[in-house]
Write a protein that holds these residues in place. Structure first.
Motif, PDB file in Angstrom:
ATOM      1  N   PHE A 306     -28.176  31.365 -26.170  1.00 25.70           N
ATOM      2  CA  PHE A 306     -27.160  32.565 -26.344  1.00 25.70           C
ATOM      3  C   PHE A 306     -27.371  33.956 -25.843  1.00 25.70           C
ATOM      4  O   PHE A 306     -26.695  35.095 -25.547  1.00 25.70           O
ATOM      5  CB  PHE A 306     -28.848  33.924 -27.883  1.00 25.70           C
ATOM      6  CG  PHE A 306     -28.045  34.324 -28.284  1.00 25.70           C
ATOM      7  CD1 PHE A 306     -26.737  34.007 -29.061  1.00 25.70           C
ATOM      8  CD2 PHE A 306     -28.667  35.589 -28.301  1.00 25.70           C
ATOM      9  CE1 PHE A 306     -26.116  36.440 -29.219  1.00 25.70           C
ATOM     10  CE2 PHE A 306     -28.755  36.569 -28.283  1.00 25.70           C
ATOM     11  CZ  PHE A 306     -27.556  36.812 -29.141  1.00 25.70           C
ATOM     12  N   ALA A 307     -28.415  33.261 -25.147  1.00 24.97           N
ATOM     13  CA  ALA A 307     -28.486  34.314 -23.373  1.00 24.97           C
ATOM     14  C   ALA A 307     -27.663  35.164 -22.697  1.00 24.97           C
ATOM     15  O   ALA A 307     -27.359  35.259 -21.790  1.00 24.97           O
ATOM     16  CB  ALA A 307     -30.101  34.233 -22.341  1.00 24.97           C
ATOM     17  N   VAL A 308     -27.154  33.262 -22.378  1.00 21.14           N
ATOM     18  CA  VAL A 308     -26.189  33.690 -21.492  1.00 21.14           C
ATOM     19  C   VAL A 308     -24.722  33.271 -21.844  1.00 21.14           C
ATOM     20  O   VAL A 308     -23.193  32.959 -22.069  1.00 21.14           O
ATOM     21  CB  VAL A 308     -26.475  32.148 -20.638  1.00 21.14           C
ATOM     22  CG1 VAL A 308     -27.080  32.717 -19.696  1.00 21.14           C
ATOM     23  CG2 VAL A 308     -26.323  30.988 -21.382  1.00 21.14           C
ATOM     24  N   GLY A 309     -24.381  33.707 -23.741  1.00 21.79           N
ATOM     25  CA  GLY A 309     -23.178  33.592 -24.371  1.00 21.79           C
ATOM     26  C   GLY A 309     -22.474  32.333 -24.723  1.00 21.79           C
ATOM     27  O   GLY A 309     -21.510  32.120 -24.547  1.00 21.79           O
ATOM     28  N   MET A 310     -22.780  31.449 -24.208  1.00 19.93           N
ATOM     29  CA  MET A 310     -22.513  30.384 -24.659  1.00 19.93           C
ATOM     30  C   MET A 310     -22.746  29.402 -26.198  1.00 19.93           C
ATOM     31  O   MET A 310     -22.685  29.136 -27.194  1.00 19.93           O
ATOM     32  CB  MET A 310     -23.659  29.046 -23.976  1.00 19.93           C
ATOM     33  CG  MET A 310     -22.640  28.910 -22.836  1.00 19.93           C
ATOM     34  SD  MET A 310     -23.829  27.718 -22.101  1.00 19.93           S
ATOM     35  CE  MET A 310     -22.861  26.395 -21.955  1.00 19.93           C
TER      36      MET A 310
END
Length: 355
Positions: A306-310
């Protein structure tokens, strides 16, 4: 836009209610030992047991002072029939009162553990419900956004609105159950029903090797329940001498023997089932522990994605919900395991924790 404002307003209201409900929870810490001591001091049952012991001491001393001899056969003064019946009956009730106090004291401790851990499990369930509600709100906002651009239908929107409403209701239900759990604990402790101390002790699960047949035999030989029935048989046998009709004494004795046989079998079944349940609960606890570790690892990975937008926030919340539900279930199983071991200790005449 109007629906969105209504949703946000309802969230603020429930959040405020949640804070109010938890207002007292973090003020004072309460250990399990402190809770047990409070319950033992407050217990009306134990106070009545102590009064019963003192009362039976008075009655036994009184009837004992009237005895002039001990009958060994039928050659006793018929006028003393009621006196001897009163003496032996009072002697039995005196011993029973003393043993009942010890048995009830153990049961109070078991009840406190059950209610104490029930509060902790209810807290975990509330946390899980709050996560599920947060997830449903995100899903609703996503659907509303898709609906505005024609990518969702009225049916899709209605479904998510219903899901959000159900999740909100689940939070309120979980909060009510937590309040009730605190109320049950406070009743045992003699505390105000609204008191919500911070509970700091978790149930500890340790493997116990149980020989079922050995435990069953110990329960039959040492439990308060079986002692009461056996002594009732002995009393009935002794009182046969003093019945007006000797046949009546025999009937009473035969009935007492029948009750003894039935009680023994019932206790054997109860103890065997308890031992088997203890073994099952231990295995279930380990299963939930493995599942918990799995969800913890998955949650860590999902948060990183989630932190890298995945991935999306609702996927993170889905894993978090599964973890909290598992934690709540694990506490419930651990509580049942601990209280089952204590119940077995009580039945077998041991001190709690000595199984």
């Amino acid at each position: 836009m109007k629906k969105l404002l209504t949703l946000l307003l309802s969230l603020m209201i429930v959040f405020a209610c949640s804070l109010s409900a938890y207002g007292e929870e973090n003020n004072v810490e309460l250990s399990l030992e402190q809770a047990i001591n409070k319950a033992l001091d407050h217990s009306v049952l134990l106070k009545n047991d102590k009064s019963e012991i003192e009362k039976m001491d008075i009655l036994f001393n009184d009837v004992s002072s009237m005895l002039r001899y001990t009958p060994v056969d039928l050659s006793f003064n018929p006028s003393d029939t009621n006196l001897f019946k009163a003496f032996y009956s009072t002697e039995f009730e005196k011993k029973k009162a003393e043993k009942k106090y010890d048995n009830d004291r153990k049961q109070v401790v078991i009840d406190v553990k059950d209610k104490y851990y029930s509060v902790i499990a209810s807290q975990k369930k509330l946390a899980a419900a709050q996560v599920a509600w947060e997830k449903s709100k995100i899903k609703l906002l996503q659907t509303q956004a898709r609906y505005k651009v024609g990518l969702a239908t009225n049916a899709n929107l209605a479904e998510e609105e219903a899901n959000e409403a159900a999740a909100k209701t689940a939070v309120m239900d979980a909060q009510a159950k937590l309040d009730n759990a605190y109320g049950e604990l406070n009743r045992l402790l003699g505390e105000p029903i609204t008191s919500k101390p911070k509970l700091i002790d978790m149930p500890v699960v340790e493997k116990k090797e149980l020989d079922v047949n050995e435990q069953v035999n110990m329960a039959v030989g040492n439990s308060f329940e079986m002692w009461t029935v056996e002594e009732s048989v002995n009393l009935t046998s002794r009182l046969r001498l003093f019945e007006r009709f000797y046949d009546v004494g025999d009937y009473n004795y035969d009935q007492a023997l029948n009750s003894l046989s039935d009680s023994k079998q019932e206790l054997r079944n109860k103890t065997q089932a308890l031992c088997l349940n203890i073994n099952y609960l231990y295995e279930k606890y380990n299963e939930l522990q493995q599942r918990k570790l799995q969800y913890e690892a998955t949650l860590k990975q999902t948060k990183a994605m989630f932190a890298v937008g995945m991935t999306t926030k609702d996927n993170v919340l889905q894993v978090e919900y599964a973890l909290k539900e598992t934690e709540a279930g694990q506490i419930e199983v651990a509580s049942a395991y601990v209280t089952a071991l204590d119940t077995l200790a009580r039945l077998t005449g041991k001190e709690l924790g000595d199984v």
